[in-house]
Design an enzyme around this catalytic site. Structure first.
Site, PDB file in Angstrom:
ATOM      1  N   ASN A  14      -2.089  -6.987   0.548  1.00 42.59           N
ATOM      2  CA  ASN A  14      -3.272  -7.316  -0.392  1.00 42.59           C
ATOM      3  C   ASN A  14      -3.191  -8.248  -1.244  1.00 42.59           C
ATOM      4  O   ASN A  14      -2.169  -8.624  -1.778  1.00 42.59           O
ATOM      5  CB  ASN A  14      -3.317  -6.009  -1.196  1.00 42.59           C
ATOM      6  CG  ASN A  14      -3.851  -4.703  -0.180  1.00 42.59           C
ATOM      7  OD1 ASN A  14      -4.589  -4.756   0.703  1.00 42.59           O
ATOM      8  ND2 ASN A  14      -3.140  -3.786  -0.702  1.00 42.59           N
ATOM      9  N   LYS A  69       0.006  -3.656   5.283  1.00 38.87           N
ATOM     10  CA  LYS A  69      -0.742  -4.403   4.644  1.00 38.87           C
ATOM     11  C   LYS A  69      -0.349  -5.436   3.545  1.00 38.87           C
ATOM     12  O   LYS A  69       0.824  -5.019   3.041  1.00 38.87           O
ATOM     13  CB  LYS A  69      -1.657  -3.339   3.699  1.00 38.87           C
ATOM     14  CG  LYS A  69      -2.877  -2.684   4.445  1.00 38.87           C
ATOM     15  CD  LYS A  69      -3.812  -1.991   3.589  1.00 38.87           C
ATOM     16  CE  LYS A  69      -4.936  -3.137   3.048  1.00 38.87           C
ATOM     17  NZ  LYS A  69      -5.799  -2.593   2.156  1.00 38.87           N
ATOM     18  N   SER A  88       0.728  -1.055   0.109  1.00 34.52           N
ATOM     19  CA  SER A  88       0.224  -0.074   0.234  1.00 34.52           C
ATOM     20  C   SER A  88       0.891   1.201  -0.079  1.00 34.52           C
ATOM     21  O   SER A  88       1.987   1.101   0.469  1.00 34.52           O
ATOM     22  CB  SER A  88      -0.942   0.134   1.384  1.00 34.52           C
ATOM     23  OG  SER A  88      -1.208   1.163   1.824  1.00 34.52           O
ATOM     24  N   ARG A 122     -18.798  -8.014 -47.203  1.00 34.42           N
ATOM     25  CA  ARG A 122     -18.137  -7.683 -46.212  1.00 34.42           C
ATOM     26  C   ARG A 122     -19.042  -6.684 -45.477  1.00 34.42           C
ATOM     27  O   ARG A 122     -19.500  -5.807 -45.929  1.00 34.42           O
ATOM     28  CB  ARG A 122     -16.755  -6.977 -46.642  1.00 34.42           C
ATOM     29  CG  ARG A 122     -15.580  -6.668 -45.347  1.00 34.42           C
ATOM     30  CD  ARG A 122     -14.524  -6.160 -45.807  1.00 34.42           C
ATOM     31  NE  ARG A 122     -14.043  -6.609 -47.057  1.00 34.42           N
ATOM     32  CZ  ARG A 122     -12.919  -6.376 -47.259  1.00 34.42           C
ATOM     33  NH1 ARG A 122     -12.229  -5.409 -46.930  1.00 34.42           N
ATOM     34  NH2 ARG A 122     -12.180  -7.122 -48.397  1.00 34.42           N
TER      35      ARG A 122
END
Lengths: 408, 408, 408, 408
Positions: free
Chosen positions: C280, C278, C272, C312
């Site tokens: 994550n 942290k 972080s 096309r």
């Protein structure tokens, strides 16, 4: 229409945007047009009242739905049922000057208005419930979570204020969409030529008359300019978006391991067919379902707008009706569920507090580092004094909620 | 279920994937499970037959749909209606060992099978009609168009062969999806633990027994592995894709200024509410509508697959039912419309020929330039000898069609 | 191409489906065609080798991309750069007989093959890692969760086996898609008319020759029958679906309050910008991102298929390229991330066990009720003997994994 | 960023929402924040200016994009490159108090503003060109077409007015979206706690300061309330919708058999690699492509909004960036192409007139029937007097265009 077996909760949408309501709206447009024809022109005065008395029974609805394939929409078969019930002198004026798309589009606007008004009411209940949660839990401290991990402290009041701000955003968008609901009145190719032949002038007045009869905004024709439809669609999707966000949070906070909120208990609510101990966050689950499907229904309306061609499109127009009806009903169901969910939400402040304790000291690591930087005492860190602007944010949002509440 | 007023042509899908058919399929799964319980274990022998006799009336369908909100799916309220009609000794074994999702998922597989089989029949009609068009118009020269502009010559037989190849591709994908239809039988969390308690062994045999009763493939549980659903969805979308391509071509070729094909005439078909002279290509328009909406319904199933979590998802599962039902019904409607359209398609060879004339000499500019390059005489250029492998391509495709026809 | 700043992890997709790789594939198709022209016909023998030596530098790529607007695709400006580097005698045969779409479509098939092969390799790593997790955690008991709530016991090995089965499903679909990769060779309107003029026969042999040169399947032209593209798209979406399911589970199990698994630690991984504590689950988060976007990219390909028109299309074809390239790159990134994630996944058996304890006695409520029903002693209930067919399901899936592994 | 080889015309979007522009916007947010920190607080006065001088070279962009995977977004690696270039006394204040999402979201708002402003300019050109077409062709009679068939007469001026009204609708929606562009400033979990620690008050003033520096609206944090993003997305989709409608009409009117309009001629514009005679409506084709893809990109943003969870989402947020960037660039490309297309559109009034002749007498069948009804002479029917409110509708729309033009 019976509620859908494929969409539990659908009964909450009631009659709004049901086939029956749609059929009634189609008739209402024809009635209003007859009034215009009678007021300004050649139709007999009583015809509109006679038509207004008529209803379409279930068997006739089946007939109309089936025969709608022939012309691609239900107007011709509806007229085939209604006209024979009028005298010839009345019948010949029904629908005269309009094209099918005028009737269908205007009827959809009427159905959309019902949906928006019912939504505003249910969102109003959400606003009130959320304001109470935000106010009542201003100081209920809980962990903030980012990317699923404990981050820094917040309060449950702040979370509720964030939900509230979302609902208010949706109400704003909905109000714009409601103002944009307008009449469609252009005849076969959007020129009002047939109306002009009937009226002896260019027909714009009669178009405005139809708008006035139905309390819709007047408008130039928009047969292949579908922005009025996408505006409604985007607003409905915004409603399920913000409710989906609320529900997603509630689903997480209801997890067995977190258990910081519970859905309101109710008989047979959240039960399992095999495990009697369970209490599932079923309202939130069903709201999430609506939020996960509404965006694609909304994008269908944009695709139709983008591919409109000529003076009536070759398929795009016909794609709009079902997504729009589903979108409205899903939003209504979700809003009703959300109102019930938020009015009865059980907030477990003790569990929140316990999580905060377990998240220490990491939960205040940021506070420590900032305090170290600015030279404040780091031993004084505490969740209750690391909440920054939480109170101000709640205040600002509650003010906004009060204003919105006053307008509803 | 009455046909949808929001989807003209819906009556063509008949009862397939209707709420009533879904309810019957749910009952069929419970019946089959009772047979397994009786054959291998403790349930009384006659219970399954008794249950099999039962039907759900319209009022009960409303009740089930309404009460489905409580648990999030219709199984609990369905059982609440069925169980009281059995003796206690029978009733206590109904559903025992299963979870709601077992019943819902397996029932959806049964509904999907009905849809696929009906689709194969209607696509078989398309194959036959297209083979006839390809063969019959092998030498019907028309202009090839690229980016809306005249390019070089083709034949209408070649165009029909291209359509046919698409339908054959869809049949191939549909056949794979049908083989993948499988039983869901895992109990509360996909372990078959309750079944094992009942059976005294690990329960796999009873799961296989349920598959055999219903003529589905046996399978390990797939409560949160939703590939069997996406396989069905992708196949249904492929069906509307290839029919949408056909319909898009027909819409173009039907334009007033081109008028090289017409839809089959029919009473009230293609009419306008105000312009009696019109004959709209309405079947093609409605097929295009299905093709423009199916892809988003299909992607909803993929989103549900991707977001499945835990041992039963927290919302994603519940999003599948309505899109799957709509997708199946839309594909069925489109296939039935396409069969009728292709069987009765009017091909205006003279108009094609006239367009070729008007497109000269530009239509052969490429032939001239190639001939100049290789030193062939450029005065001999002619649309009928600038068709390259057209015959071979038609032959290859017709051969493929014959093989597919033999398998249907 | 630098990795996308808007899609962290994009560097994992390397050069696959990059603009540079696409440009090389376009050149490779032109080279292969020159070989066919030289082997069977009029082009000088060395031209293909000369062309094969050529490369497109970054400045030229910009020029090609810019000038591609004129004709709507990059082939004309690519040829404008390449031809002047050849002798006139060579240059005049480059691309002769083909149309731009032949080159673009065939090049996309080559790019798709690279993507599928790289995906198969990364999914093979996932299969191996998952087999190890399923085997190694056969008896690691954890709670099963349904609708976010504790339900009954499972094992982590069972969960891993479920993930494995999903990856194997995706490999199956991918194998079918790989077999369907085919040459596009039809000339201006899919008749091979120009090729026939050059070859003196109907040109089918030269088309097959091009397929052989590039090791693609031979095919009749499919300029407006886009099922080969949707088949690739559906397979790629199925890959992200099954990986998204794995990642969604991991994100939940990584929640701070659950913490039953952790992503592999890595320098700067999961960090972080403000909270040093942290970690994550960032790989899982990014995989979920791919899974949430792939379905809509895939549906874009179906829409293009459904709206193909003439010889096309007038816009639909041009919508395919970017979604297909993004879809392939996102799937590759996700598969590479998933392989790394699963190879290094940390499984916290002790945390799982602790959750099981906390979930008692509710976790065994179902076992108690079933035992009461069949008259077994309810005091002997235990998570370790309420696992039903868990071992068999793991065995069946591991067997399937071994077969797939042998084929990779 | 080189223009995309997968999206011909991409160079028209220039630098807007390019990776380089995004990186610059990220830096701009950090610079603005340093100014706030210096003005109100502790950061050294010159730091912001020093940072503002810095640029990120292409190699560093690759490094940032690659390292962005670690934290899931580019802010950490960007800071890792910028900080070492500052003195320690300056570096320690960079980004202090913000979270990555503050920087990313605010930067995206800045990029969105560039896109909206450039779009407004290009749409302004469209408004001017369309007003001229509407005025100039007030009396250029052509056939109206519904469901591909000739219906009743219209004028080309009316058609241009309808296109104009759509563009004006889009400008209205765009203006609302622009007003909603706002600052994101909340810190790790949206409380401004770190900012409050730095400022000594609750931090709201500093948040407002950041907004003022960047000329964005002030706002409470919206990390998981994504309505500001969906509002931008819906506006961008509305732009491609209305341009797609214009382009779809032009593609039809350009068909070889209709040839009532032509795209402006340009060197290498609309050419074919094999057929020198062709002039394809390539700008319209490419605009249609944008319109067919934008709705799904927009719905991706709604899905992200609906699935936002916690104080930062576990995947949904990360899905927004690429769709938003693509949506903006596609809208810009389409608007630029549309301006060029409309400014140079060739209108073939003679061809329109010839079509009207060929469509007789059916084209006036409605007029005959209405006249018969009201007893007017039916021999006087004429396309030029069956145009109803055409002039009024053009006038109303031109008035609206003038007002909009005055505001641009």
């Amino acid at each position: 229409m019976p509620p859908s077996l494929f969409w539990p909760g659908d009964h909450r949408a009631g009659d709004v945007f049901s086939p029956e309501a749609y059929a009634r709206a189609l008739v209402a447009v024809e009635v209003a047009w007859l009034r215009v024809l009678a007021a300004s022109g050649p139709a007999p005065a009583g015809a509109a009242d006679t038509l207004a008395e008529m209803s379409v029974d279930p068997g006739q609805l089946v007939e109309i739905a089936t025969d709608a394939e022939g012309g691609g929409n239900p107007v011709i078969p509806l007229l085939a049922i209604l006209r024979p019930r009028l005298s010839d002198a009345e019948a010949k004026w029904v629908h005269k000057g309009l094209t099918s798309q005028d009737v269908v589009d205007t009827a959809l606007m009427l159905c959309a208005r019902s949906a928006i008004d019912q939504l505003a009411a249910d969102l109003g209940r959400c606003v009130a419930a959320l304001a109470q949660l935000a106010e009542g839990h201003r100081r209920t401290i809980m962990v903030g979570r980012t990317l699923t991990q404990h981050a820094v402290p917040i309060t449950f009041g702040l979370k509720a204020a964030g939900w509230l701000a979302g609902v208010l955003d949706a109400l704003d968008v909905l109000a714009v969409a409601r103002r944009g609901l307008r009449v469609q009145c252009g005849g076969a190719a959007g020129t009002l030529a047939a109306i002009a032949e009937l009226s002896g002038n260019d027909g714009v007045g009669w178009s405005a008359g139809l708008a006035a009869e139905l309390a819709l905004a007047p408008s130039t024709p928009w047969h292949t300019r579908r922005t009025p439809v996408t505006a409604v669609g985007d607003a409905l999707v915004t409603v399920t978006d913000v409710l989906g966000h609320v529900a997603s949070d509630i689903v997480v906070l209801s997890r067995s391991e977190i258990a910081e909120v519970s859905e309101p208990a109710g008989e047979h609510r959240g039960g399992s067919s095999t495990m009697p101990q369970k209490r599932n966050p079923i309202l939130a689950v069903l709201i999430r379902r609506a939020a996960a499907t509404a965006p694609l229904l909304g994008s269908q309306l944009h695709l139709a707008c983008a591919q409109a061609v000529d003076e009536r499109p070759d398929g795009a127009w016909h794609t709009e009706w079902q997504p729009l009806a589903l979108l409205a009903r899903h939003a209504l169901t979700a809003a009703s569920q959300a109102a019930e969910l938020l009015e009865g939400l059980e907030v477990h402040a003790d569990a929140m507090s316990a999580t905060v304790e377990r998240a220490m000291p990491g939960l205040l690591a940021e506070q420590v580092s900032i305090r170290a930087l600015v030279g404040r005492p780091t031993e004084a860190v505490d969740a209750s004094n690391y909440l920054g602007a939480t109170q101000s944010i709640i205040d600002i949002t509650l003010d906004r909620g009060r204003e919105a509440g006053a307008q509803l």
